[in-house]
Scaffold this active site. Structure first.
Site, short mmCIF file in Angstrom:
data_model
loop_
_atom_site.label_atom_id
_atom_site.label_comp_id
_atom_site.label_asym_id
_atom_site.label_seq_id
_atom_site.Cartn_x
_atom_site.Cartn_y
_atom_site.Cartn_z
N GLU A 1 -3.46 9.86 8.38
CA GLU A 1 -4.78 10.01 7.93
C GLU A 1 -6.00 10.65 8.54
OE1 GLU A 1 -7.77 6.62 6.06
OE2 GLU A 1 -5.83 6.52 5.50
N GLN B 1 1.03 -1.03 -0.01
CA GLN B 1 0.01 0.14 0.11
C GLN B 1 0.76 1.21 -0.13
OE1 GLN B 1 -2.20 1.53 3.66
NE2 GLN B 1 -3.80 0.45 2.51
#
Length: 577
Positions: free
Chosen positions: A251, A236
């Protein structure tokens, strides 16, 4: 070689390793080996939170979390593991609270929760606050708490020990061999049960959020014993890496309401995920950002875009995102209270790894036959919670849930089998010979040069977007670097704190698993989650709804097998955000 004996040996001191050590340490003699000081483990860099459907701030339940995890994985996750993950998240979160993790709080004193990318309520239809957090230092808080609790349980720590070999014979693991960095001495650790919790491996890329210690050591160790690696093509890229070096901008910054803009001041996520915008899953956002940059809409034509928090206000930023504010100022000279943050996708998390069952036992055939006494949990393992793409805040959750399960499983195993008996049948001379060879070799190559070329190649040829031409070049480049590795010599011949020797061992590990990543990615001819082939039109469930297993043969070649994905409730369907 010095010999030690413990019931359980855990390799790695992140959240997974420490939770396992703590639970096993309640009834067994446990040792933790870590190549760095435990509280410097990379789990401490986890910022945003830990997912659990507690429902403290908005209505939530585990089935909605289950659905998000399945869909986020692009339907490649094993749903028996995913269901277990989200169900056990709730009691594990309360256990961590009672152990002393200082979570942020709601006004009425409950664990505070916030929004996070890919997490929604009512089966993807409504916003939900599911991420339990401690400001933006959640991993740090969990790591320190678990370290303290492990000490309380009497766990013995061997700090600055680099594991270089597993002692496996006839399908049974008897322990590990480690290099003591402080003295240069080799040590054999005999144990009834061994857990690998060595973390991720995104340090193989040039632009990464990972610490220097994240070199995939555990993966290389099992490959050499005929144990496969699973789904290694799925790595990822986090959409908010600080430009240009890739340090993580949590995030949580988007979960708290941050916007992403291109050079035209456009919140471009409306073109790629109109309903979820910046809170779409990471693979979706990273591809959107890369597309904007590739099409010339990066800021001032450069290869970055902007993350804007200024509208959140100083009070909210300093309360909810203090570490983001500090890191961005220190490493980019940007005050995110007053100006936007330059970001780009950064290599971040590894969905693939060492195949395990639900009790973290390592699977010799990658399917159902365990290696007796060998366990793995956390990012180095692949029980397949995350499939092709991990949702934010499911990583610290997996480390906690499966580290805990593994610790309890090892305690039961030791209770059943009894104390380990130190044996002499397993040969260890080859390990001593290999380390002696590294120290004595006067090769023309330097480890730092080979490592730099590997990281450049992985960055340029195996990034957010991939194709056959790039991946074929990468396979050839890795083969060349493996050949050059045989001619790497050490300038430092000392034994005490020989960091050049450590880096050489780590480079070997990186070359081993990077070959698996490249060849697995070349073989998978579809787009799924974090693996996005521009030479194929999309996801191919008919041919590729299956897990990759890569075995290293005795002649050094790789052999690939595939196994079915476990589907219990949700068959594959289109992902729309």
């Amino acid at each position: 070689m010095e010999h030690h004996r413990h019931d359980v040996v855990v390799v790695g001191a992140g959240i997974a390793g420490l939770y396992a050590a703590m639970k096993a340490g309640e009834s067994a003699d446990v040792a933790v080996l870590s190549k760095i000081y435990p509280t410097r483990s990379h789990s401490g860099a986890a910022q945003g939170g830990c997912a659990a459907a507690l429902g403290n701030e908005t209505e939530d339940n585990w089935e909605w979390h289950f659905y998000d995890t399945v869909r986020g994985s692009d339907y490649l996750g094993d749903q028996d593991a995913q269901e277990l993950l989200v169900k056990e998240a709730i009691p594990v979160m309360y256990e961590m609270e009672h152990l002393g993790v200082p979570f942020s709080r709601t006004p009425d004193g409950k664990i505070a929760q916030r929004k996070f990318g890919g997490h929604f309520g009512q089966f993807g239809k409504a916003p939900v606050q599911r991420s339990c957090y401690a400001a933006d230092r959640t991993g740090h808080a969990q790591l320190h708490c678990l370290y303290e609790q492990s000490l309380k349980c009497g766990v013995r720590f061997y700090n600055e020990f680099l594991v270089v070999s597993l002692m496996i014979e006839d399908g049974v693991c008897h322990g590990v061999i480690a290099l003591e960095i402080r003295t240069g001495m080799l040590h054999a650790f005999w144990a009834r049960a061994v857990m690998l919790a060595t973390g991720g491996y995104a340090r193989a890329w040039k632009v990464t959020s990972n610490a220097h210690a994240n070199t995939g050591d555990g993966l290389s160790l099992v490959l050499g014993h005929g144990i496969p690696l699973e789904d290694m093509e799925f790595v990822q890229f986090h959409p908010t890496g600080l430009y240009p070096i890739g340090i993580l901008v949590s995030e949580a910054a988007r979960g708290e309401g941050g916007y992403i803009f291109n050079k035209d001041g456009e919140r471009f996520m409306k073109k790629y995920a109109e309903a979820k915008m910046e809170l779409a899953p990471r693979d979706v956002v990273s591809r959107a950002e890369t597309t904007e940059i590739n099409e010339g809409r990066g800021i001032d034509g450069a290869d970055y875009i902007h993350l804007d928090l200024t509208h959140l206000g100083a009070d909210k930023i300093l309360e909810r995102l203090p570490q983001v504010h500090e890191l961005v100022f220190k490493f980019a000279g940007v005050d995110c209270i007053k100006e936007p943050i330059p970001i780009r996708p950064t290599a971040h998390y590894s969905m693939g790894g060492i195949p395990t069952d639900l009790d973290t036992r390592v699977l010799l055939d990658g399917r159902e036959t365990p290696v007796e006494g060998l366990y793995a949990s956390g990012e180095c393992a692949c029980v397949s919670n995350h499939g092709a793409n991990r949702l934010g805040t499911n990583s610290t959750l997996e480390a906690a849930v499966f580290g805990r399960r593994g610790g309890m499983a090892m305690a039961e195993f030791v209770k059943e089998k009894g104390p380990v008996v130190v044996g002499t049948a397993i040969p260890t001379q080859h390990v001593e010979d290999e380390v002696a060879h590294y120290r004595a070799h006067e090769g023309k190559e330097r480890a730092s040069v080979v490592r730099g070329e590997l990281q450049d190649a992985m960055q340029n040829l195996c990034g957010v977007f991939r194709d056959e031409e790039k991946l074929s070049k990468l396979v050839a480049k890795i083969a060349d670097l493996q050949e050059r590795f045989e001619h790497v010599g050490l300038q430092d011949k000392s034994k005490v704190f020989n960091t050049e020797l450590n880096e050489l061992v780590e480079l070997k590990h990186m070359l081993d698993f990077c070959e698996v990543i490249a060849k697995s990615a070349l073989a998978r001819q579809e787009c799924r989650g974090a693996h996005w082939r521009t030479d194929f039109s999309g996801r191919d469930d008919e041919k590729w709804h299956k897990h990759t297993l890569a075995f290293k043969e005795k002649d050094g070649s790789l052999r690939f097998e595939y196994k079915p994905v476990v589907i219990t409730k949700y068959p594959p369907e289109a992902r729309k955000y």
